[in-house]
Design an enzyme around this catalytic site. Sequence first.
Site, PDB file in Angstrom:
ATOM      1  N   SER A 125       0.947  -1.605  -0.237  1.00 58.90           N
ATOM      2  CA  SER A 125      -0.084  -0.285  -0.336  1.00 58.90           C
ATOM      3  C   SER A 125       0.748   0.864   0.417  1.00 58.90           C
ATOM      4  O   SER A 125       0.676   2.438   0.044  1.00 58.90           O
ATOM      5  CB  SER A 125      -1.486   0.035   1.390  1.00 58.90           C
ATOM      6  OG  SER A 125      -0.138  -0.184   2.526  1.00 58.90           O
ATOM      7  N   LYS A 163       1.275   4.425   7.185  1.00 60.95           N
ATOM      8  CA  LYS A 163       0.546   4.734   5.859  1.00 60.95           C
ATOM      9  C   LYS A 163       0.722   6.532   6.545  1.00 60.95           C
ATOM     10  O   LYS A 163       1.591   7.053   7.317  1.00 60.95           O
ATOM     11  CB  LYS A 163      -1.007   5.580   5.815  1.00 60.95           C
ATOM     12  CG  LYS A 163      -2.214   4.115   6.158  1.00 60.95           C
ATOM     13  CD  LYS A 163      -1.827   3.792   4.155  1.00 60.95           C
ATOM     14  CE  LYS A 163      -2.665   2.267   3.895  1.00 60.95           C
ATOM     15  NZ  LYS A 163      -2.381   1.461   4.986  1.00 60.95           N
TER      16      LYS A 163
END
Length: 207
Positions: A125, A163
Amino acid sequence: MEDRNKGRGGCRKGAGRPKGDSKLYSFRCPSDIARRLDGRTNRTEFINESLRRALAGSESSAWHNGTVTRAESVKPLHLPYFDLQVRAGFPVPLDNDERSQDIELLTMLCPHPEASYLIRVKGDSMIDAGVQDGDIVIVDKSRRNPSPREIAVCELNGEYTIKRFQEENGQGWLIPANPDYPRLRVTDNDEFRIWGTVTYIIHKARD
């Protein structure tokens, strides 16, 4: 009659247990564990180290696809270091050990080893930010206010994720670095905290 107790009693300077930041705990354990502990001469050190490993394991248990290692548990490694700019043009000779200096790699990568962890990442990701599947990231837990451009390790409702974090109009968002993954909104009903900031990314050179 001479007072034999004169000058005795009371608190003496330097007496007693020295002050520190430690704390005393008392607990019971099963008889089989107690027998094994009684057979050790360094029970305090053994119990402290066992607790450190157990606590580190509890933090890593939320990483279903990754592993977590304390930086302090990594053995020191000294490597020769050349303070040169290696250009992609003409070659620079690096075979002269006299031009190198020994550095301790962990100290260079982890300026705060007591607050740093090495985490092996599972997933892609954050691939556009240079974090690939199987990479190891060094995370500094003392840095909990990352900029929107930095990569953060965040805990969202008991799960850990890597993230970027940024706020837009008072709303928090977890931003992936892969268009195949959606942005995650952090609501007031979520349990959320920034666990630390990624300071270095370690991955093997790929073909």
